[in-house]
Design a protein around this motif. Structure first.
Motif, PDB file in Angstrom:
ATOM      1  N   UNK A 110       0.821  -1.210   0.000  1.00 49.71           N
ATOM      2  CA  UNK A 110       0.000   0.000   0.000  1.00 49.71           C
ATOM      3  C   UNK A 110       0.856   1.260   0.000  1.00 49.71           C
ATOM      4  N   UNK A 111       2.018   1.191   0.638  1.00 53.02           N
ATOM      5  CA  UNK A 111       2.904   2.356   0.683  1.00 53.02           C
ATOM      6  C   UNK A 111       3.472   2.705  -0.686  1.00 53.02           C
ATOM      7  N   UNK A 119       0.893  -7.460  -8.242  1.00 53.62           N
ATOM      8  CA  UNK A 119       1.195  -8.638  -7.429  1.00 53.62           C
ATOM      9  C   UNK A 119       0.718  -9.874  -8.168  1.00 53.62           C
ATOM     10  N   UNK A 120       1.625 -10.846  -8.330  1.00 54.56           N
ATOM     11  CA  UNK A 120       1.272 -12.123  -8.939  1.00 54.56           C
ATOM     12  C   UNK A 120       1.118 -13.162  -7.845  1.00 54.56           C
ATOM     13  N   UNK A 121      -0.069 -13.760  -7.752  1.00 56.18           N
ATOM     14  CA  UNK A 121      -0.317 -14.801  -6.761  1.00 56.18           C
ATOM     15  C   UNK A 121       0.254 -16.119  -7.257  1.00 56.18           C
ATOM     16  N   UNK A 122       1.134 -16.724  -6.464  1.00 54.82           N
ATOM     17  CA  UNK A 122       1.844 -17.920  -6.896  1.00 54.82           C
ATOM     18  C   UNK A 122       1.411 -19.168  -6.148  1.00 54.82           C
ATOM     19  N   UNK A 123       0.388 -19.052  -5.311  1.00 55.67           N
ATOM     20  CA  UNK A 123      -0.045 -20.186  -4.493  1.00 55.67           C
ATOM     21  C   UNK A 123      -0.547 -21.323  -5.379  1.00 55.67           C
ATOM     22  N   UNK A 124      -0.119 -22.546  -5.051  1.00 54.86           N
ATOM     23  CA  UNK A 124      -0.531 -23.711  -5.834  1.00 54.86           C
ATOM     24  C   UNK A 124      -1.431 -24.644  -5.026  1.00 54.86           C
ATOM     25  N   UNK A 125      -1.926 -24.176  -3.902  1.00 54.69           N
ATOM     26  CA  UNK A 125      -2.807 -24.996  -3.077  1.00 54.69           C
ATOM     27  C   UNK A 125      -4.153 -24.309  -2.933  1.00 54.69           C
ATOM     28  N   UNK A 126      -5.112 -25.072  -2.434  1.00 55.13           N
ATOM     29  CA  UNK A 126      -6.457 -24.566  -2.289  1.00 55.13           C
ATOM     30  C   UNK A 126      -6.503 -23.491  -1.196  1.00 55.13           C
ATOM     31  N   UNK A 139      -8.788  -4.289  -1.452  1.00 54.52           N
ATOM     32  CA  UNK A 139      -8.147  -3.119  -0.836  1.00 54.52           C
ATOM     33  C   UNK A 139      -6.940  -2.679  -1.656  1.00 54.52           C
ATOM     34  N   UNK A 140      -6.135  -3.650  -2.078  1.00 52.13           N
ATOM     35  CA  UNK A 140      -4.945  -3.326  -2.873  1.00 52.13           C
ATOM     36  C   UNK A 140      -5.346  -2.746  -4.227  1.00 52.13           C
ATOM     37  N   UNK A 141      -6.334  -3.358  -4.865  1.00 53.63           N
ATOM     38  CA  UNK A 141      -6.763  -2.887  -6.182  1.00 53.63           C
ATOM     39  C   UNK A 141      -7.332  -1.468  -6.091  1.00 53.63           C
ATOM     40  N   UNK A 142      -8.097  -1.193  -5.036  1.00 49.17           N
ATOM     41  CA  UNK A 142      -8.653   0.142  -4.859  1.00 49.17           C
ATOM     42  C   UNK A 142      -7.558   1.188  -4.700  1.00 49.17           C
ATOM     43  N   UNK A 143      -6.412   0.766  -4.171  1.00 51.54           N
ATOM     44  CA  UNK A 143      -5.293   1.690  -3.992  1.00 51.54           C
ATOM     45  C   UNK A 143      -4.450   1.836  -5.255  1.00 51.54           C
ATOM     46  N   UNK A 144      -4.706   0.974  -6.258  1.00 53.03           N
ATOM     47  CA  UNK A 144      -3.977   1.081  -7.514  1.00 53.03           C
ATOM     48  C   UNK A 144      -3.059  -0.077  -7.841  1.00 53.03           C
ATOM     49  N   UNK A 145      -3.038  -1.123  -6.993  1.00 48.93           N
ATOM     50  CA  UNK A 145      -2.183  -2.283  -7.227  1.00 48.93           C
ATOM     51  C   UNK A 145      -2.888  -3.258  -8.169  1.00 48.93           C
ATOM     52  N   UNK A 146      -2.200  -3.672  -9.233  1.00 46.37           N
ATOM     53  CA  UNK A 146      -2.750  -4.670 -10.153  1.00 46.37           C
ATOM     54  C   UNK A 146      -2.654  -6.055  -9.527  1.00 46.37           C
TER      55      UNK A 146
END
Length: 246
Positions: A110-111, A119-126, A139-146
């Motif tokens: 956010x800073x 941010x690319x989500x790399x999680x491979x589990x459920x 929250x991140x997207x509203x602040x401008x983070x893709x």
């Protein structure tokens, strides 16, 4: 007489990497497949000589109970390069779902949210609590983070992420890109993902493009963005002008 000491166990090596902040970043561009214009850089952590494979470093850190801390260190190092990202391009970092739910990681992102980051989500589990995850990504997207979902087409986790998170970016997994010029099944799946991404207003990025034939096939299928050794290997910033055929 030279005495060769045995290597440290992986968990101790991971702790040493973290305490010494022994991480360097390499950057691989994401480009327009039609003209080679750089649209983004993906920051990739390197832990040489302690770990020659970054995945092994993060695995060892997770097993040692410091996985989130090592991911945060990598993100912090990547963000130090923001001043060198060309105007109009964004900087992409990789995070597991566990790390993305960490308050320190969230506040760090956010800073820098107004600096053009993704941010690319790399999680491979459920994921067992999508409501909490969606709250963070919103929250991140509203602040401008893709928000990007990595490894699309590789398994259940990536499909669930796409359905639940409604990402800004979908990354076509390397297992679908590899040999796509000779495999009609891979081509059909990629074509369907192009249509799907268009329908939900997401960008589609093909990973792991290594040959002219793969590059040309993806362009023909309507994939607009890609990255891979055919265009440029990971390296320092700024990178040289790419020589990609239009």
């Amino acid at each position: 007489m030279t005495v060769t000491l045995p290597p440290l166990p992986a968990d101790r090596t991971a702790r040493h990497v973290l305490s010494a902040q022994a991480v360097e970043m390499a950057f691989q561009p994401v480009v327009e497949l039609y003209d080679g214009t750089v649209k983004a850089y993906e920051a990739l952590a390197r832990f040489d000589p302690h770990f020659t494979n970054p995945a092994h470093a993060f695995k060892a850190a997770t097993e040692a109970g410091i996985g989130v801390e090592l991911e945060l260190l990598a993100v912090e190092q990547a963000l130090l390069s923001l001043d060198h990202i060309p105007a109009g391009a964004w900087l992409s970092t990789n995070l597991s779902v566990e790390a993305l739910m960490n308050p320190t990681v969230i506040n760090t992102l956010l800073a820098h949210a107004d600096r053009g980051i993704g941010v690319e989500l790399t999680e491979h589990t459920q994921v067992h609590d999508y409501d909490a995850l969606v709250q963070v990504t919103n929250e991140l997207r509203a602040a401008g983070v893709l928000i990007a979902v990595d490894d699309a087409g590789a398994g259940f986790a990536s499909l669930s992420h796409i359905l639940q998170l409604r990402p800004d970016i979908i990354k076509l997994d390397i297992t679908l890109t590899r040999g796509i010029d000779t495999d009609p099944v891979r081509g059909a799946l990629a074509r369907s993902l192009v249509s799907f991404a268009d329908d939900i207003g997401a960008m589609l990025i093909a990973e792991g493009i290594e040959t002219p034939a793969e590059h040309e096939k993806l362009r023909g299928l309507g994939v607009r963005l890609g990255q891979g050794f055919y265009m440029a290997s990971p390296g320092p910033l700024p990178m040289a002008q790419l020589a990609v055929p239009a």
